[in-house]
Write an enzyme that holds these catalytic residues in place. Structure first.
Site, PDB file in Angstrom:
ATOM      1  N   TYR A   1       0.837  -1.210   0.000  1.00 48.51           N
ATOM      2  CA  TYR A   1       0.000   0.000   0.000  1.00 48.51           C
ATOM      3  C   TYR A   1       0.871   1.259   0.000  1.00 48.51           C
ATOM      4  O   TYR A   1       0.609   2.211  -0.740  1.00 48.51           O
ATOM      5  CB  TYR A   1      -0.878  -0.061   1.249  1.00 48.51           C
ATOM      6  CG  TYR A   1      -1.925   1.018   1.389  1.00 48.51           C
ATOM      7  CD1 TYR A   1      -3.225   0.814   0.904  1.00 48.51           C
ATOM      8  CD2 TYR A   1      -1.660   2.210   2.052  1.00 48.51           C
ATOM      9  CE1 TYR A   1      -4.203   1.784   1.069  1.00 48.51           C
ATOM     10  CE2 TYR A   1      -2.638   3.184   2.223  1.00 48.51           C
ATOM     11  CZ  TYR A   1      -3.904   2.960   1.730  1.00 48.51           C
ATOM     12  OH  TYR A   1      -4.879   3.920   1.898  1.00 48.51           O
TER      13      TYR A   1
ATOM     14  N   LYS B   1       0.793   4.018  -2.972  1.00 47.20           N
ATOM     15  CA  LYS B   1       0.367   5.394  -2.667  1.00 47.20           C
ATOM     16  C   LYS B   1       1.490   6.390  -2.918  1.00 47.20           C
ATOM     17  O   LYS B   1       1.243   7.532  -3.309  1.00 47.20           O
ATOM     18  CB  LYS B   1      -0.139   5.481  -1.226  1.00 47.20           C
ATOM     19  CG  LYS B   1      -1.446   4.721  -0.986  1.00 47.20           C
ATOM     20  CD  LYS B   1      -2.611   5.343  -1.751  1.00 47.20           C
ATOM     21  CE  LYS B   1      -3.945   4.731  -1.388  1.00 47.20           C
ATOM     22  NZ  LYS B   1      -5.062   5.354  -2.126  1.00 47.20           N
TER      23      LYS B   1
HETATM   24  N1  CAA Z   1       6.076  -1.285  14.431  1.00 50.35           N
HETATM   25  C1  CAA Z   1       6.863  -2.267  14.899  1.00 50.35           C
HETATM   26  N2  CAA Z   1       6.420  -3.509  15.147  1.00 50.35           N
HETATM   27  C2  CAA Z   1       5.124  -3.767  14.907  1.00 50.35           C
HETATM   28  C3  CAA Z   1       4.260  -2.794  14.430  1.00 50.35           C
HETATM   29  C4  CAA Z   1       4.771  -1.501  14.191  1.00 50.35           C
HETATM   30  N3  CAA Z   1       3.994  -0.510  13.725  1.00 50.35           N
HETATM   31  N4  CAA Z   1       3.036  -3.348  14.260  1.00 50.35           N
HETATM   32  C5  CAA Z   1       3.145  -4.644  14.648  1.00 50.35           C
HETATM   33  N5  CAA Z   1       4.405  -4.880  15.042  1.00 50.35           N
HETATM   34  C6  CAA Z   1       4.961  -6.130  15.549  1.00 50.35           C
HETATM   35  C7  CAA Z   1       4.059  -6.775  16.578  1.00 50.35           C
HETATM   36  O1  CAA Z   1       4.258  -6.170  17.839  1.00 50.35           O
HETATM   37  C8  CAA Z   1       4.524  -8.211  16.523  1.00 50.35           C
HETATM   38  O2  CAA Z   1       5.713  -8.354  17.244  1.00 50.35           O
HETATM   39  P1  CAA Z   1       5.938  -9.645  18.158  1.00 50.35           P
HETATM   40  O3  CAA Z   1       5.831 -10.825  17.238  1.00 50.35           O
HETATM   41  O4  CAA Z   1       7.306  -9.444  18.702  1.00 50.35           O
HETATM   42  O5  CAA Z   1       4.850  -9.602  19.179  1.00 50.35           O
HETATM   43  C9  CAA Z   1       4.884  -8.408  15.044  1.00 50.35           C
HETATM   44  O6  CAA Z   1       5.027  -7.092  14.502  1.00 50.35           O
HETATM   45  C10 CAA Z   1       3.813  -9.132  14.261  1.00 50.35           C
HETATM   46  O7  CAA Z   1       2.575  -8.525  14.584  1.00 50.35           O
HETATM   47  P2  CAA Z   1       1.234  -9.312  14.505  1.00 50.35           P
HETATM   48  O8  CAA Z   1       1.277 -10.604  15.254  1.00 50.35           O
HETATM   49  O9  CAA Z   1       0.141  -8.349  14.801  1.00 50.35           O
HETATM   50  O10 CAA Z   1       1.240  -9.745  12.957  1.00 50.35           O
HETATM   51  P3  CAA Z   1       0.005  -9.943  12.068  1.00 50.35           P
HETATM   52  O11 CAA Z   1       0.462 -10.676  10.865  1.00 50.35           O
HETATM   53  O12 CAA Z   1      -1.140 -10.510  12.801  1.00 50.35           O
HETATM   54  O13 CAA Z   1      -0.455  -8.441  11.663  1.00 50.35           O
HETATM   55  C11 CAA Z   1      -0.318  -6.251  10.726  1.00 50.35           C
HETATM   56  C12 CAA Z   1       0.444  -7.431  11.334  1.00 50.35           C
HETATM   57  C13 CAA Z   1      -1.286  -6.728   9.637  1.00 50.35           C
HETATM   58  C14 CAA Z   1       0.697  -5.349  10.094  1.00 50.35           C
HETATM   59  C15 CAA Z   1      -1.128  -5.539  11.820  1.00 50.35           C
HETATM   60  O14 CAA Z   1      -0.234  -5.148  12.821  1.00 50.35           O
HETATM   61  C16 CAA Z   1      -1.833  -4.324  11.309  1.00 50.35           C
HETATM   62  O15 CAA Z   1      -2.931  -4.402  10.774  1.00 50.35           O
HETATM   63  N6  CAA Z   1      -1.247  -3.127  11.447  1.00 50.35           N
HETATM   64  C17 CAA Z   1      -1.833  -1.887  11.009  1.00 50.35           C
HETATM   65  C18 CAA Z   1      -1.358  -1.538   9.647  1.00 50.35           C
HETATM   66  C19 CAA Z   1      -1.998  -0.229   9.262  1.00 50.35           C
HETATM   67  O16 CAA Z   1      -1.756   0.811   9.852  1.00 50.35           O
HETATM   68  N7  CAA Z   1      -2.829  -0.251   8.210  1.00 50.35           N
HETATM   69  C20 CAA Z   1      -3.512   0.943   7.799  1.00 50.35           C
HETATM   70  C21 CAA Z   1      -4.878   0.552   7.356  1.00 50.35           C
HETATM   71  S1  CAA Z   1      -5.876   1.994   7.076  1.00 50.35           S
HETATM   72  C22 CAA Z   1      -5.285   2.639   5.663  1.00 50.35           C
HETATM   73  O17 CAA Z   1      -4.462   2.114   4.980  1.00 50.35           O
HETATM   74  C23 CAA Z   1      -5.842   3.981   5.274  1.00 50.35           C
HETATM   75  C24 CAA Z   1      -4.788   4.990   5.186  1.00 50.35           C
HETATM   76  O18 CAA Z   1      -4.412   5.382   4.083  1.00 50.35           O
HETATM   77  C25 CAA Z   1      -4.224   5.547   6.411  1.00 50.35           C
END
Ligand code: CAA
Length: 240
Positions: free
Chosen positions: A147, A151
């Site tokens: 993404y 973008k």
């Molecule tokens: N920075 C550093 N580490 C992070 C992190 C971050 N921002 N986010 C997650 N992690 C870490 C977690 O703490 C975890 O670490 P541990 O294994 O040591 O506990 C590791 O990464 C894996 O995390 P998850 O178990 O949660 O992994 P997952 O596969 O289930 O999901 C993800 C990961 C999909 C990225 C989820 O964290 C997520 O959805 N994040 C949000 C992403 C986001 O901001 N998307 C925006 C959507 S809205 C949009 O896109 C509109 C717009 O234009 C703004």
């Protein structure tokens, strides 16, 4: 006669607010959508705005859809490239499909929609193109290599095309919304979302209308000297 505006992904989320705001500003609006027939029908019923179904990821479907809108409503003066999807995953888990789907819709979709319209705007010596990018195209986001890349690509596209359109009376600008209260953001796990809100200095998610009002301005005659620009609307979360 009122100007015609086409909004992709225009029946839900930020796009729906953009469609409504342009209608309120006097445009004849067409809202494109890709999948959710029920939401589109409800939107048309509530607003009177016509909806048109095709995927922006499909070039031929875009060309056909645009021809249909123009046959029914007249030449398109304003194009808002708003349609977008997320397929979030950390990179080590991201599949080729997740990469490709996001590229096809969020980056190629902007090409697919703009290209069939471009010559008409050039001939008529007027056009307004507004590309909805994202804060995450500016700063990058964990879990969004696909993404963020798409973008950021939209911003490069905007700046290149602005130079080509300028002499023909076409402006091309981008808006980078931050985190806005829509279904897309609500799909982010609650804990992650709460931590993101904590990083927004104004202390809340944005409202779709706060992006829609930027679009109305960029589409207006008042914005004729603004092209190749990016409006950053993110509650202070990231400064470019
Ligand atoms: N920075 C550093 N580490 C992070 C992190 C971050 N921002 N986010 C997650 N992690 C870490 C977690 O703490 C975890 O670490 P541990 O294994 O040591 O506990 C590791 O990464 C894996 O995390 P998850 O178990 O949660 O992994 P997952 O596969 O289930 O999901 C993800 C990961 C999909 C990225 C989820 O964290 C997520 O959805 N994040 C949000 C992403 C986001 O901001 N998307 C925006 C959507 S809205 C949009 O896109 C509109 C717009 O234009 C703004």
């Amino acid at each position: 006669m009122s100007r015609v505006a086409l909004v992709t992904g225009g029946s839900r989320g930020i796009g729906a607010e953009i469609s409504k705001a342009l209608q309120a500003a006097g445009y004849t609006v067409a809202a494109n959508y890709a999948g959710n027939d029920e939401a589109a029908a409800k939107f048309t019923e509530e607003t009177g705005i016509k909806t048109y179904k095709w995927s922006v990821a499909d070039y031929d479907a875009c060309a056909e859809g645009i021809a249909k809108v123009e046959a029914e409503l007249g030449p398109i003066d304003v194009l808002v490239n708003n349609a977008g999807i997320t397929r979030d995953a950390p990179f080590h888990k991201m599949t080729r499909e997740q990469w490709q789907q996001v590229m096809d819709t969020n980056l190629s979709g902007v090409f697919n929609m703009t290209h069939p319209l471009w010559n008409g705007m050039r001939e008529r010596k007027f056009g307004r193109i507004v590309n909805i990018s994202s804060i995450n195209g500016q700063k990058g986001q964990f879990g969004q290599a696909n993404y963020s890349a798409a973008k950021a690509g939209d911003l490069g596209f905007t700046k290149a095309l602005a130079q080509e359109g300028a002499r023909a009376g076409i402006t091309v600008n981008a808006i980078c919304p931050g985190y806005i209260a829509t279904e897309m953001v609500m799909a982010v796990p609650e804990k992650v979302r709460e931590s993101i809100i904590g990083q927004i200095p104004v202390g809340r998610l944005g409202e779709p209308g706060e992006i829609a009002r930027c679009v109305v301005f960029l589409a207006s005659d008042d914005a004729g000297f603004i092209t190749g620009s990016t409006i950053t609307a993110n509650g202070g979360q990231y400064f470019v």
